[in-house]
Scaffold this motif. Structure first.
Motif, PDB file in Angstrom:
ATOM      1  N   ASN A  25      88.429  46.155  24.192  1.00 32.11           N
ATOM      2  CA  ASN A  25      88.651  47.159  23.171  1.00 32.11           C
ATOM      3  C   ASN A  25      88.922  48.500  23.839  1.00 32.11           C
ATOM      4  OD1 ASN A  25      87.402  49.480  21.445  1.00 32.11           O
ATOM      5  ND2 ASN A  25      87.921  47.835  19.998  1.00 32.11           N
ATOM      6  N   GLU A  26      89.993  49.184  23.394  1.00 36.26           N
ATOM      7  CA  GLU A  26      90.382  50.440  24.044  1.00 36.26           C
ATOM      8  C   GLU A  26      89.340  51.550  23.887  1.00 36.26           C
ATOM      9  OE1 GLU A  26      92.548  50.039  20.085  1.00 36.26           O
ATOM     10  OE2 GLU A  26      92.482  48.831  21.890  1.00 36.26           O
ATOM     11  N   TYR A  27      88.539  51.504  22.839  1.00 41.88           N
ATOM     12  CA  TYR A  27      87.495  52.513  22.672  1.00 41.88           C
ATOM     13  C   TYR A  27      86.326  52.256  23.628  1.00 41.88           C
ATOM     14  CZ  TYR A  27      90.120  54.085  18.668  1.00 41.88           C
ATOM     15  OH  TYR A  27      91.129  54.570  17.865  1.00 41.88           O
ATOM     16  N   LEU A  28      86.006  50.996  23.870  1.00 40.72           N
ATOM     17  CA  LEU A  28      84.979  50.656  24.858  1.00 40.72           C
ATOM     18  C   LEU A  28      85.415  51.107  26.249  1.00 40.72           C
ATOM     19  CD1 LEU A  28      82.402  49.215  25.841  1.00 40.72           C
ATOM     20  CD2 LEU A  28      83.769  47.107  25.969  1.00 40.72           C
ATOM     21  N   VAL A  29      86.664  50.854  26.588  1.00 45.22           N
ATOM     22  CA  VAL A  29      87.189  51.242  27.897  1.00 45.22           C
ATOM     23  C   VAL A  29      87.192  52.762  28.039  1.00 45.22           C
ATOM     24  CG1 VAL A  29      89.234  51.190  29.388  1.00 45.22           C
ATOM     25  CG2 VAL A  29      88.530  49.134  28.150  1.00 45.22           C
ATOM     26  N   THR A  30      87.571  53.477  26.993  1.00 43.44           N
ATOM     27  CA  THR A  30      87.548  54.936  27.029  1.00 43.44           C
ATOM     28  C   THR A  30      86.119  55.435  27.225  1.00 43.44           C
ATOM     29  OG1 THR A  30      89.521  55.064  25.642  1.00 43.44           O
ATOM     30  CG2 THR A  30      88.155  57.043  25.763  1.00 43.44           C
ATOM     31  N   ALA A  31      85.153  54.830  26.550  1.00 45.17           N
ATOM     32  CA  ALA A  31      83.744  55.226  26.710  1.00 45.17           C
ATOM     33  C   ALA A  31      83.264  54.974  28.140  1.00 45.17           C
ATOM     34  CB  ALA A  31      82.871  54.467  25.708  1.00 45.17           C
ATOM     35  N   ILE A  32      83.645  53.859  28.734  1.00 45.55           N
ATOM     36  CA  ILE A  32      83.271  53.563  30.126  1.00 45.55           C
ATOM     37  C   ILE A  32      83.874  54.613  31.052  1.00 45.55           C
ATOM     38  CG2 ILE A  32      83.624  51.942  32.040  1.00 45.55           C
ATOM     39  CD1 ILE A  32      83.424  49.687  29.878  1.00 45.55           C
ATOM     40  N   ASN A  33      85.143  54.927  30.853  1.00 50.78           N
ATOM     41  CA  ASN A  33      85.787  55.962  31.667  1.00 50.78           C
ATOM     42  C   ASN A  33      85.105  57.318  31.493  1.00 50.78           C
ATOM     43  OD1 ASN A  33      87.758  54.693  33.188  1.00 50.78           O
ATOM     44  ND2 ASN A  33      89.240  54.714  31.524  1.00 50.78           N
ATOM     45  N   MET A  34      84.674  57.625  30.286  1.00 46.22           N
ATOM     46  CA  MET A  34      84.009  58.897  30.041  1.00 46.22           C
ATOM     47  C   MET A  34      82.663  58.980  30.762  1.00 46.22           C
ATOM     48  SD  MET A  34      85.023  59.419  26.034  1.00 46.22           S
ATOM     49  CE  MET A  34      84.178  60.977  25.813  1.00 46.22           C
ATOM     50  N   VAL A  35      81.914  57.893  30.788  1.00 44.81           N
ATOM     51  CA  VAL A  35      80.631  57.878  31.505  1.00 44.81           C
ATOM     52  C   VAL A  35      80.858  58.025  33.007  1.00 44.81           C
ATOM     53  CG1 VAL A  35      78.622  56.450  32.103  1.00 44.81           C
ATOM     54  CG2 VAL A  35      79.386  56.595  29.725  1.00 44.81           C
ATOM     55  N   LEU A  36      81.822  57.286  33.541  1.00 45.41           N
ATOM     56  CA  LEU A  36      82.154  57.423  34.968  1.00 45.41           C
ATOM     57  C   LEU A  36      82.568  58.856  35.294  1.00 45.41           C
ATOM     58  CD1 LEU A  36      84.211  54.166  35.581  1.00 45.41           C
ATOM     59  CD2 LEU A  36      81.985  54.718  36.562  1.00 45.41           C
ATOM     60  N   ASN A  37      83.371  59.440  34.425  1.00 52.58           N
ATOM     61  CA  ASN A  37      83.825  60.809  34.613  1.00 52.58           C
ATOM     62  C   ASN A  37      82.663  61.797  34.555  1.00 52.58           C
ATOM     63  OD1 ASN A  37      85.384  63.319  32.779  1.00 52.58           O
ATOM     64  ND2 ASN A  37      86.008  62.835  34.854  1.00 52.58           N
ATOM     65  N   PHE A  38      81.778  61.625  33.611  1.00 52.97           N
ATOM     66  CA  PHE A  38      80.631  62.513  33.433  1.00 52.97           C
ATOM     67  C   PHE A  38      79.773  62.573  34.703  1.00 52.97           C
ATOM     68  CE2 PHE A  38      76.092  62.773  32.250  1.00 52.97           C
ATOM     69  CZ  PHE A  38      76.057  64.091  31.808  1.00 52.97           C
ATOM     70  N   VAL A  39      79.406  61.436  35.205  1.00 47.39           N
ATOM     71  CA  VAL A  39      78.522  61.385  36.374  1.00 47.39           C
ATOM     72  C   VAL A  39      79.216  61.923  37.624  1.00 47.39           C
ATOM     73  CG1 VAL A  39      77.264  59.825  37.927  1.00 47.39           C
ATOM     74  CG2 VAL A  39      77.159  59.478  35.446  1.00 47.39           C
ATOM     75  N   THR A  40      80.404  61.439  37.900  1.00 49.36           N
ATOM     76  CA  THR A  40      81.079  61.856  39.135  1.00 49.36           C
ATOM     77  C   THR A  40      81.533  63.309  39.080  1.00 49.36           C
ATOM     78  OG1 THR A  40      83.207  60.950  38.374  1.00 49.36           O
ATOM     79  CG2 THR A  40      81.819  59.511  39.728  1.00 49.36           C
ATOM     80  N   GLU A  41      81.946  63.771  37.904  1.00 50.34           N
ATOM     81  CA  GLU A  41      82.400  65.161  37.806  1.00 50.34           C
ATOM     82  C   GLU A  41      81.236  66.138  37.944  1.00 50.34           C
ATOM     83  OE1 GLU A  41      85.229  68.144  35.237  1.00 50.34           O
ATOM     84  OE2 GLU A  41      84.492  66.337  34.270  1.00 50.34           O
TER      85      GLU A  41
ATOM     86  N   GLY B   6      91.916  51.445  32.943  1.00 51.17           N
ATOM     87  CA  GLY B   6      91.944  51.323  31.489  1.00 51.17           C
ATOM     88  C   GLY B   6      93.115  50.502  30.986  1.00 51.17           C
ATOM     89  N   GLN B   7      94.281  50.732  31.570  1.00 48.10           N
ATOM     90  CA  GLN B   7      95.461  49.965  31.162  1.00 48.10           C
ATOM     91  C   GLN B   7      95.277  48.482  31.480  1.00 48.10           C
ATOM     92  OE1 GLN B   7      98.046  51.137  29.418  1.00 48.10           O
ATOM     93  NE2 GLN B   7      99.030  49.144  29.371  1.00 48.10           N
ATOM     94  N   TRP B   8      94.718  48.193  32.647  1.00 50.23           N
ATOM     95  CA  TRP B   8      94.507  46.796  33.030  1.00 50.23           C
ATOM     96  C   TRP B   8      93.472  46.133  32.139  1.00 50.23           C
ATOM     97  CZ3 TRP B   8      90.288  44.129  35.268  1.00 50.23           C
ATOM     98  CH2 TRP B   8      90.581  42.811  35.622  1.00 50.23           C
ATOM     99  N   LEU B   9      92.370  46.828  31.843  1.00 47.24           N
ATOM    100  CA  LEU B   9      91.317  46.242  31.018  1.00 47.24           C
ATOM    101  C   LEU B   9      91.770  46.016  29.586  1.00 47.24           C
ATOM    102  CD1 LEU B   9      88.178  48.205  32.268  1.00 47.24           C
ATOM    103  CD2 LEU B   9      88.719  45.800  32.672  1.00 47.24           C
ATOM    104  N   THR B  10      92.666  46.863  29.090  1.00 46.04           N
ATOM    105  CA  THR B  10      93.086  46.722  27.698  1.00 46.04           C
ATOM    106  C   THR B  10      94.316  45.840  27.534  1.00 46.04           C
ATOM    107  OG1 THR B  10      94.355  48.778  27.819  1.00 46.04           O
ATOM    108  CG2 THR B  10      92.097  48.928  26.983  1.00 46.04           C
ATOM    109  N   ASP B  11      95.395  46.179  28.220  1.00 52.11           N
ATOM    110  CA  ASP B  11      96.672  45.487  27.998  1.00 52.11           C
ATOM    111  C   ASP B  11      97.211  44.779  29.223  1.00 52.11           C
ATOM    112  OD1 ASP B  11      96.787  46.500  25.405  1.00 52.11           O
ATOM    113  OD2 ASP B  11      97.813  48.311  26.068  1.00 52.11           O
ATOM    114  N   GLY B  12      96.649  45.050  30.364  1.00 51.40           N
ATOM    115  CA  GLY B  12      97.224  44.539  31.598  1.00 51.40           C
ATOM    116  C   GLY B  12      98.241  45.527  32.134  1.00 51.40           C
ATOM    117  N   ILE B  13      98.398  45.559  33.410  1.00 50.89           N
ATOM    118  CA  ILE B  13      99.371  46.445  34.030  1.00 50.89           C
ATOM    119  C   ILE B  13     100.683  45.699  34.099  1.00 50.89           C
ATOM    120  CG2 ILE B  13      99.957  47.713  36.133  1.00 50.89           C
ATOM    121  CD1 ILE B  13      96.917  48.018  36.578  1.00 50.89           C
TER     122      ILE B  13
END
Length: 141
Positions: free
Chosen positions: A104-120, A84-91
């Motif tokens: 967009n940080e909200y798009l990245v958060t949504a992507i992380n949430m979907v990944l989390n939902f499925v794997t969790e 998320g940090q890399w996609l939004t601001d760079g590490i």
């Protein structure tokens, strides 16, 4: 039915995560990672508690279940936070300028949430609760 319950509780955790993220992102102005990390921790606590009791109905050792979920997040959290940090601001490492994609940080958060939902869901169903699914129901009878 179990997956639907998990999805509904995850949606409520998602609202907590997005709400917390938005509050921190819009009012404090921090970079992506601390906003995301705080929001993720709050949603995990909510989601674990509800899913253990109502979705998986496990009478399994709570400390053991928490430890297994902690191990999942020990891998997921740094990977999703760094991504998320890399996609939004760079590490930014030792003074270098960020080379992020400036998504967009909200798009990245949504992507992380979907990944989390499925794997969790898969991790909790087959690793954390595995054979202890519905044992709280059997124990109560």
């Amino acid at each position: 039915m179990r997956f639907i319950k998990f999805a509904l509780f995850s949606a409520s955790a998602g609202l907590i995560e997005l709400g917390t993220f938005a509050l921190l992102n819009e009012t404090i102005g921090w970079t992506y990672w601390p906003c995301y990390l705080i929001a993720l921790v709050l949603s995990v606590l909510w989601n674990f508690t509800l899913n253990r009791k109502f979705t998986f109905r496990s009478a399994n050792n709570v400390a053991k279940a928490m430890m297994l979920v902690f191990l999942y997040y020990l891998a997921f959290t740094p990977l999703s936070t760094l991504l998320g940090q890399w996609l939004t601001d760079g590490i930014r490492l030792s003074g270098s300028t960020g080379a992020g994609l400036h998504w967009n940080e909200y798009l990245v958060t949504a992507i992380n949430m979907v990944l989390n939902f499925v794997t969790e869901f898969l991790f909790q169903r087959y690793v954390v609760y595995g054979k202890s699914v519905d044992t709280a129901v059997k124990k109560a009878k």
